[in-house]
Design a protein around this motif. Structure first.
Motif, PDB file in Angstrom:
ATOM      1  N   GLY A   6      60.749   7.923 -22.328  1.00  0.00           N
ATOM      2  CA  GLY A   6      59.968   8.446 -23.437  1.00  0.00           C
ATOM      3  C   GLY A   6      58.657   7.739 -23.700  1.00  0.00           C
ATOM      4  O   GLY A   6      57.885   8.163 -24.569  1.00  0.00           O
ATOM      5  N   GLY A   7      58.390   6.671 -22.975  1.00  0.00           N
ATOM      6  CA  GLY A   7      57.137   5.984 -23.165  1.00  0.00           C
ATOM      7  C   GLY A   7      55.956   6.793 -22.666  1.00  0.00           C
ATOM      8  O   GLY A   7      56.121   7.831 -22.021  1.00  0.00           O
ATOM      9  N   GLY A   8      54.760   6.327 -22.990  1.00  0.00           N
ATOM     10  CA  GLY A   8      53.568   7.017 -22.537  1.00  0.00           C
ATOM     11  C   GLY A   8      52.333   6.501 -23.232  1.00  0.00           C
ATOM     12  O   GLY A   8      52.356   5.462 -23.887  1.00  0.00           O
ATOM     13  N   LEU A   9      51.257   7.253 -23.066  1.00  0.00           N
ATOM     14  CA  LEU A   9      49.967   6.921 -23.666  1.00  0.00           C
ATOM     15  C   LEU A   9      49.740   7.831 -24.871  1.00  0.00           C
ATOM     16  O   LEU A   9      49.883   9.057 -24.768  1.00  0.00           O
ATOM     17  CB  LEU A   9      48.852   7.105 -22.641  1.00  0.00           C
ATOM     18  N   VAL A  10      49.392   7.221 -25.997  1.00  0.00           N
ATOM     19  CA  VAL A  10      49.177   7.994 -27.216  1.00  0.00           C
ATOM     20  C   VAL A  10      48.029   7.369 -27.993  1.00  0.00           C
ATOM     21  O   VAL A  10      47.784   6.158 -27.888  1.00  0.00           O
ATOM     22  CB  VAL A  10      50.477   8.025 -28.063  1.00  0.00           C
ATOM     23  N   GLN A  11      47.333   8.181 -28.752  1.00  0.00           N
ATOM     24  CA  GLN A  11      46.247   7.665 -29.583  1.00  0.00           C
ATOM     25  C   GLN A  11      46.811   7.027 -30.847  1.00  0.00           C
ATOM     26  O   GLN A  11      47.910   7.379 -31.311  1.00  0.00           O
ATOM     27  CB  GLN A  11      45.291   8.788 -29.949  1.00  0.00           C
ATOM     28  N   ALA A  12      46.054   6.120 -31.398  1.00  0.00           N
ATOM     29  CA  ALA A  12      46.451   5.489 -32.652  1.00  0.00           C
ATOM     30  C   ALA A  12      46.705   6.568 -33.708  1.00  0.00           C
ATOM     31  O   ALA A  12      45.951   7.542 -33.814  1.00  0.00           O
ATOM     32  CB  ALA A  12      45.373   4.530 -33.121  1.00  0.00           C
ATOM     33  N   GLY A  13      47.777   6.373 -34.461  1.00  0.00           N
ATOM     34  CA  GLY A  13      48.184   7.363 -35.450  1.00  0.00           C
ATOM     35  C   GLY A  13      49.169   8.385 -34.933  1.00  0.00           C
ATOM     36  O   GLY A  13      49.752   9.134 -35.730  1.00  0.00           O
TER      37      GLY A  13
END
Length: 124
Positions: A6-13
């Motif tokens: 479930g990990g990954g790259l996401v923007q703050a917020g």
């Protein structure tokens, strides 16, 4: 065996939901935890949940933003992460323990089994 995903790259917020599936152990007999380790830093406690799922405990840094839960029928523990911050960037590890009857269990040495990490990157 514990398998985190479930990990990954996401923007703050933003939000992510981590899952950790257990196999080969009596899942409902273990308290479960999530830990994280950022590059160059020590592994740190994030959250833990009791065997019966009625009790949870969080690190101050994630309290109010992260929610740990478990489904004993599916042998799976989850970590819902909301309002993510760049400082949440790390490899996240799930762990299973039954070494102690005490609660809560925020120390790594209280856990018997560890999964591989799933990487979470939060961009600013």
């Amino acid at each position: 065996q514990l398998q985190a995903s479930g990990g990954g790259l996401v923007q703050a917020g933003g939000s992510l939901r981590l899952s950790c599936a257990a196999s080969g152990l009596a899942f409902s007999g273990y308290y479960m935890g999530w830990f994280r380790q950022a590059p160059g830093k020590e592994r740190e406690f994030v959250a833990t949940i009791a065997r019966n799922a009625f009790s949870t405990y969080y690190a101050d840094s994630v309290k109010g933003r992260f929610t740990i839960s478990r489904d004993n029928a599916k042998n799976t523990v989850y970590l819902q992460m909301n309002s993510l911050k760049p400082e949440d960037t790390a490899d996240y590890f799930c762990a299973a323990g039954r070494l102690t009857q005490y609660w809560p269990n925020p120390q790594p040495h209280e856990y018997d089994y560890w999964g591989q990490g799933t990487q979470v990157t939060v961009s600013s």
